[in-house]
Design a protein around this motif. Structure first.
Motif, short mmCIF file in Angstrom:
data_model
loop_
_atom_site.label_atom_id
_atom_site.label_comp_id
_atom_site.label_asym_id
_atom_site.label_seq_id
_atom_site.Cartn_x
_atom_site.Cartn_y
_atom_site.Cartn_z
N THR A 487 0.95 -0.76 -0.30
CA THR A 487 -0.22 -0.09 0.08
C THR A 487 1.57 1.30 0.04
O THR A 487 2.04 1.32 0.37
N GLU A 488 0.56 1.92 -0.50
CA GLU A 488 1.35 3.55 -1.28
C GLU A 488 1.08 4.61 0.89
O GLU A 488 -0.20 4.59 0.82
N PRO A 489 2.40 4.70 0.88
CA PRO A 489 2.17 6.22 2.48
C PRO A 489 1.19 6.86 1.84
O PRO A 489 1.38 7.50 0.93
N ILE A 490 0.62 7.04 2.82
CA ILE A 490 -0.28 8.71 2.88
C ILE A 490 -0.44 9.66 3.15
O ILE A 490 -0.46 10.36 2.72
N ALA A 491 1.09 10.04 2.69
CA ALA A 491 1.94 10.74 2.92
C ALA A 491 4.02 10.49 2.85
O ALA A 491 4.37 10.38 1.88
N GLY A 492 4.07 11.73 2.02
CA GLY A 492 5.06 11.68 1.96
C GLY A 492 6.63 10.85 2.78
O GLY A 492 6.52 10.79 4.10
N PRO A 493 7.60 10.73 1.83
CA PRO A 493 8.50 10.00 2.78
C PRO A 493 9.25 10.73 4.30
O PRO A 493 9.45 9.74 4.35
N ARG A 494 8.83 11.44 4.04
CA ARG A 494 9.61 12.08 5.91
C ARG A 494 8.64 12.64 6.56
O ARG A 494 9.22 13.32 7.43
N ALA A 495 7.29 13.01 5.96
CA ALA A 495 6.45 13.24 7.10
C ALA A 495 6.38 12.01 8.36
O ALA A 495 6.25 12.71 9.39
N ILE A 496 7.16 11.11 8.25
CA ILE A 496 7.19 10.54 9.92
C ILE A 496 7.87 11.09 10.29
O ILE A 496 7.43 10.57 11.76
N ALA A 497 8.86 11.71 10.24
CA ALA A 497 10.08 12.66 11.48
C ALA A 497 8.47 13.74 11.94
O ALA A 497 9.12 13.74 13.15
N ARG A 498 8.07 14.35 11.38
CA ARG A 498 7.32 15.05 12.31
C ARG A 498 6.48 14.57 13.64
O ARG A 498 6.26 14.62 14.65
N LEU A 499 6.02 13.41 12.90
CA LEU A 499 4.97 12.51 13.99
C LEU A 499 6.14 11.76 15.31
O LEU A 499 5.58 12.31 16.48
N VAL A 500 7.20 11.54 14.19
CA VAL A 500 7.98 10.73 15.56
C VAL A 500 8.57 12.14 16.73
O VAL A 500 8.61 12.20 17.83
#
Length: 563
Positions: A487-500
């Motif tokens: 499944t395609e991610p819901i946001a750009g590749p570096r969006a996880i950094a903000r969540l972390v």
């Protein structure tokens, strides 16, 4: 013999692929590779080119002219792996290169480049990242609950095995590649869920290992003075979760139940000369405790006989080179009896080493290690604290008692369940096929979930065994990606950094780890040691904070100078 592989072998097979004449075996495509205790150079086929020396990540290969005294047994160990042959005949054929396992091939699809979350940062995780990053454009985010990476290479390898820890040089190189990002001091299951990761990545690969001991279920285990070998390993290696383990070395004897390599490591460290350990990266508090230790003997006890010993030949040879190791008369007799029955080369070599050990009846003049065989633990005795262990002679009703002020179990590891994934409690692994997580109830794949390392295959193999294992998982992952099953991610590749950063403000990135690493090395230089580890998370966070604040201070000073 031009080159020799020594006890520091990591089994990652880099030397196999570098060799131009196919003289290093077993290779990853040979059945023995998965269970081999080390790799072996054929003395008749080696052409002395040195390619293997340059390829070895742990400096385990040396020219025969530079073999040190303690490494001499490995000349024969390497030779004995290969069959006798007529003069002038070289086996295996030198015209054929060892087959190189094909790298995974990706066919770019979708809006975002392939983005993979890897949970864990030990060898299995780093080798998986290595395979993924051979493909252009792939992004790897690695999550580790500790502030420091590299798993058991940092926190499990014994401090006096510094050459084995050289594997971190390769891991450092992998972590510096384009597309790689560390998220250290972040615990999946606490700060982030599996769903969080899957929403921001095409796939999540769990390479979290199997850090928990199998428990010795006998009466008295749980008394003060009892514990596990893994706790002691974490204690002397400065693992933050084990820094406060109560270790009382005021007793004269320690008993370790189980005789695998971990048991040998613990026994060796507990009986080692503290001045020799002072030149390693052992935790400062452990070194201080060992300097004050009253332990004069560590007894390594096994349920079965000498021929069934769980330790590897390289580790046994290494132990006898650095420690005084003895057997009592009864166990010497058991070794001699097994030698009359056993015919396979590897087991006979172990027995021959054991047969040359000293006599336990001799006076103890320095801390020593004693092997004891065919004793089954029955109960730990003690009034408020352990004082002895009671055994039955295996297969009989005869009872033997060994006085001991510390009792440690070392009977293997067991995987830990991962939130939101199925778990096979009996095997201690996540159910999978080729690394692809499956639902055991339905046999169906769980989309986007993969495993590698011990949590995939169980607790077997060595550091380098994870290389081929991780490659196979990545090949499976790549095949699913190419088939449009991820499944395609819901946001750009570096969006996880903000969540972390929202969930864990104390997240540590690659620069933060580099600051910790550098500070430890600087601390070590002052004491002529490879490093002096930080063993408390707050201290590590302080180093990272000081590093982060430094550029701000430098910019402020520069601005003041301009005015």
């Amino acid at each position: 013999m031009p080159h020799v592989i020594t006890q520091a072998c990591c089994n990652d097979a880099s030397c196999v692929f570098a060799c131009p004449v196919n003289c290093i075996h077993p290779t990853p495509d040979e059945p023995e590779f998965a269970t081999s205790e080390m790799l072996y150079i054929d003395p008749d086929a080696c052409v002395d080119c040195g390619a293997c020396v340059r390829a070895c990540p742990v400096d385990a290969i040396v020219p025969h002219t530079k073999v040190m005294t303690e490494q001499l047994p490995f000349v024969e160990i390497n030779r004995s792996f290969y069959p006798e042959r007529p003069a002038g005949v070289k086996l295996p054929p030198t015209s054929k290169l060892a087959p190189i396992l094909p790298a995974a091939e990706l066919h770019q699809r979708g809006k975002y480049p392939l983005t993979v979350a890897i949970v864990g940062s030990g060898p299995a995780a780093m080798y998986a990242a290595d395979e993924l990053l051979t493909q252009q454009g792939v992004l790897v985010n690695m999550f580790e609950k500790l502030p420091t990476p590299y798993g058991l290479v940092r926190a499990g390898v014994a401090p006096d095995h510094q050459r084995t820890k050289l594997a971190t040089r390769l891991f450092d190189e992998i972590s510096q590649r384009r597309g790689f990002q560390f998220f250290l001091n972040v615990e999946v299951g606490k700060h982030l869920s599996h769903t969080d990761l899957l929403q921001h990545h095409h796939a999540v690969l769990y390479a979290s290992g199997a850090l928990h001991d199998k428990r010795l279920e006998i009466d008295g285990m749980g008394l003060p003075g009892t514990g596990t070998a893994t706790e002691i390993v974490g204690w002397y290696n400065g693992h933050p979760e084990f820094a406060d383990v109560p270790v009382d070395l005021s007793c004269g004897r320690v008993v370790i139940v189980g005789n695998g390599n971990v048991a040998l490591d613990v026994a060796r460290i507990l009986t080692a000369d503290p001045d020799r350990l002072a030149r390693t990266d052992i935790a400062d508090y452990a070194l201080a405790a060992l300097r004050d230790s009253a332990v004069s003997e560590v007894v390594i006890v096994a349920r079965r006989g000498p021929a069934a010993s769980a330790f590897t030949l390289p580790e046994l040879v290494g132990l006898t080179q650095t420690a005084e190791v003895v057997l009592d008369a009864q166990d010497h007799a058991r070794v001699r009896e097994d030698l009359t029955k056993v015919h396979d080369t590897l087991t006979r070599q172990k027995l021959e080493v054991l047969s040359k050990l000293g006599d336990a009846s001799a006076p103890i003049t320095r801390p020593r290690i004693r092997f004891a065989f065919e004793l089954t633990p029955a109960r730990v005795l003690g009034d408020g604290r352990c004082s002895a262990v009671e055994f039955t002679v295996t297969g009989t009703d005869e009872v033997q008692r060994i006085e001991a002020g510390m009792v440690l179990s070392s009977i293997g590891y067991h995987g830990t369940p991962i939130a939101d994934l199925p778990f096979d409690e009996a095997a201690g692994v996540v159910p999978n096929e080729g690394g692809r997580v499956i639902d055991p109830a339905t046999g169906e794949r769980i989309p986007g979930a993969y495993v590698s390392g011990w949590i995939k295959r169980g607790t077997n193999g060595f550091i380098g065994s994870n290389k081929a294992d991780s490659l196979k998982t990545i090949q499976t992952l790549a095949a699913d990606y190419n088939a449009d099953l991820l499944t395609e991610p819901i946001a750009g590749p570096r969006a996880i950094a903000r969540l972390v950063h929202e969930r864990q403000p104390d997240v540590i990135d690659a620069a933060g780890w580099k600051a910790i690493d550098k500070a430890e090395i600087v601390r070590g230089e002052a004491q002529d040691r490879p490093r002096v580890k930080f063993t408390r998370v707050p201290d590590m966070l302080e180093v990272v904070k000081d590093h982060a604040d430094l550029p701000l201070l430098q910019n402020l000073l520069a601005a003041l100078r301009r005015h």
